[in-house]
Design a protein around this motif. Sequence first.
Motif, short mmCIF file in Angstrom:
data_model
loop_
_atom_site.label_atom_id
_atom_site.label_comp_id
_atom_site.label_asym_id
_atom_site.label_seq_id
_atom_site.Cartn_x
_atom_site.Cartn_y
_atom_site.Cartn_z
N GLY A 413 5.94 0.05 15.56
CA GLY A 413 4.78 0.89 15.80
C GLY A 413 3.84 0.79 14.61
O GLY A 413 4.25 1.06 13.48
N ILE A 414 2.59 0.38 14.84
CA ILE A 414 1.66 0.07 13.77
C ILE A 414 0.57 1.12 13.67
O ILE A 414 -0.04 1.50 14.68
CB ILE A 414 0.99 -1.31 13.99
N CYS A 415 0.32 1.57 12.44
CA CYS A 415 -0.84 2.41 12.15
C CYS A 415 -1.68 1.66 11.11
O CYS A 415 -1.28 1.58 9.95
CB CYS A 415 -0.40 3.77 11.62
N GLN A 416 -2.80 1.10 11.54
CA GLN A 416 -3.56 0.23 10.65
C GLN A 416 -4.54 0.98 9.74
O GLN A 416 -5.28 0.37 8.99
CB GLN A 416 -4.31 -0.83 11.47
N GLU A 417 -4.51 2.30 9.80
CA GLU A 417 -5.28 3.06 8.82
C GLU A 417 -4.73 2.78 7.43
O GLU A 417 -3.52 2.64 7.25
CB GLU A 417 -5.17 4.56 9.11
N GLU A 418 -5.59 2.69 6.45
CA GLU A 418 -5.16 2.42 5.09
C GLU A 418 -5.08 3.72 4.31
O GLU A 418 -6.10 4.34 4.00
CB GLU A 418 -6.12 1.43 4.42
N LYS A 419 -3.84 4.14 4.05
CA LYS A 419 -3.60 5.42 3.38
C LYS A 419 -2.70 5.22 2.17
O LYS A 419 -1.89 4.29 2.12
CB LYS A 419 -2.93 6.40 4.35
N THR A 420 -2.80 6.12 1.20
CA THR A 420 -1.94 6.06 0.03
C THR A 420 -0.59 6.70 0.35
O THR A 420 -0.40 7.31 1.42
CB THR A 420 -2.57 6.79 -1.17
N LEU A 421 0.34 6.59 -0.60
CA LEU A 421 1.67 7.17 -0.40
C LEU A 421 1.64 8.70 -0.37
O LEU A 421 2.61 9.32 0.07
CB LEU A 421 2.61 6.68 -1.50
N LEU A 422 0.56 9.29 -0.81
CA LEU A 422 0.43 10.75 -0.72
C LEU A 422 0.30 11.19 0.74
O LEU A 422 0.54 12.35 1.07
CB LEU A 422 -0.78 11.22 -1.52
N GLU A 423 -0.07 10.25 1.61
CA GLU A 423 -0.24 10.55 3.04
C GLU A 423 0.81 9.85 3.89
O GLU A 423 0.63 9.69 5.08
CB GLU A 423 -1.65 10.14 3.48
N VAL A 424 1.90 9.43 3.25
CA VAL A 424 2.91 8.65 3.96
C VAL A 424 3.54 9.44 5.12
O VAL A 424 3.85 8.87 6.17
CB VAL A 424 4.00 8.16 2.98
N ARG A 425 3.71 10.76 4.95
CA ARG A 425 4.35 11.55 6.01
C ARG A 425 3.53 11.51 7.29
O ARG A 425 4.06 11.30 8.39
CB ARG A 425 4.52 12.99 5.53
N GLU A 426 2.23 11.70 7.15
CA GLU A 426 1.34 11.68 8.31
C GLU A 426 1.36 10.31 8.99
O GLU A 426 1.41 10.21 10.22
CB GLU A 426 -0.08 12.03 7.86
#
Length: 554
Positions: A413-426
């Motif tokens: 399952g891919i989420c191609q939004e680029e987020k930092t590890l601070l947002e890893v849970r989401e």
Amino acid sequence: MGIAVKELLTLEYFKDYHVIAGKSGLHKEIQGTTLLEAPDALRWAKGKELILSSGYVLDQEPDCLEEAFKSGSMQGTSAMMIKRGRYLDEIPQRLIDLFDEYEIPLISMPFSVPWMELMSQINTAVMNRTIRRFKVHSNNHLQVSDQSYKVQKINKILRAVEVEMKFPAFIYDLAEEKSYYSSPDFKRITESFGLSESDYWEPSMPYTKHTLCDYINMARIRLINPGNLAGPRVSWIIIPIVMEDIVQAYFVVMESREFIDYYDEFAIRIAFLTLQGVYEQIMIAENMGNIGFENFLHFALDYTEKDAKKLFYQANIQGISVNTAYQYIVFHQCNEEYNARNERNTFLEAFQQSKLGKIGKIAFLDENDGLILLEAEKIHNSTLWTKDTTTDLLKEFQRYIGLKFADMKLEFGICQEEKTLLEVRECVKKCQKVLKMGSIIFPEKDIWEYEMLGPLTWIEIPENELKEMLRKYRELMEEEKNIELLKTLKIYLENNMNYSVTAEKMYVHINTIRKRIDKVNDLVKIDWEDHVDRLKMEILLQFLKLDDGRLKNM
């Protein structure tokens, strides 16, 4: 490769060995030893030997060395040692003059030294010298993905091989699909013989193979030219670098001038063991680093704002920047007979061998689920990256997994939004939702992207309810007459349940639309007063390819 006579004599063991002639030849290199206890023994000399003699043959045949000089068999040797006081009380001056003339060191040695002990000391001297040349110093600052360490050490060892042996060397790293050369000479020789790199371990031309050491699979490969059997033949020494029964790389030494000699083969083995050590050190560091990263990731998934300082502290220990942006991919292993986490080492090897391992990190979330993070900066630095690249890389990873585990099946399952590890849970939650809903809506696929779910990304439909609704639709679509009914329902809902507009768009009479909607209502029991129920139905109908009765391939 061997050891210079001068260097050998500087060792403590040889303090009672004295040069009595040929001092200008002390630079010559010893590449083997030969015993001279028969007058014609030098007939079989190959060159660069250290000749050992008790003096017996000189006592019995005083002219044998002079004859060896006349025939030319003596000139190729590197030095000669004669035991003093055994058979010869004094070395004749005519022999001293010959050794001086041809610059071949003549050395007197103690009478009591056994030949085996002497040869062992020479071998030990060569071994120690070689190990010093190939020695890889420890690096206390080695990081999880510190490829510069690996490159630095491989290049150092390869250069030492060529400097010591005068033979160019080469390593092909299978995981990285990268070549390392001791110098440009190896590539030049490769091109001059019309070889490709893969020819060194899988020759495309006729060849012979001779095992030199079966324990490490060290072999000599020689090409055969069918059109010129008597002509020159290119040959090389090859040793696979293997860890946990998997070939990591191929170590090749080109015999560009002649066959390697005894001490050359000795040096190759030491170089191989040193290279093997480098690969083992890198693998241990990567595995330890992976576990450390995995533990950090679990902490990041559970942390709260009050743990922010601790999160940054743990990130610093692991050498991770929490400000680095990633694309997130959750994987699930579907075969219940496997526990993927129990196969961690082999699983991680497959990841490192794939291209994903060059740009991303991987961690297990539980026994059969895990997370892959692709570094956004590396993605942007690739000019060839497209939306389909991630899918292609995951398919390649699936192939590597398939080579190691025949029945293991991965879904992504891919989420191609680029987020930092601070947002890893989401991001993980989004990927998990993509996995669950994608497998229900598009069961024929095994890679799903967040964008494929359309409105389902922001509306919650319980998994069991979604499965039941789709099951009903699929059963209905098995009959062709029902496909037209569902198509009518789809257009009817899209136009706010307006019979006239629906009839106009479908080019049929309004009463036909009314009859079709009544039939659909009997089939699926629609609660027209429930706005949420109608919305769910309208969304699901978007995923049906009603023209041919199949689910839409999005």
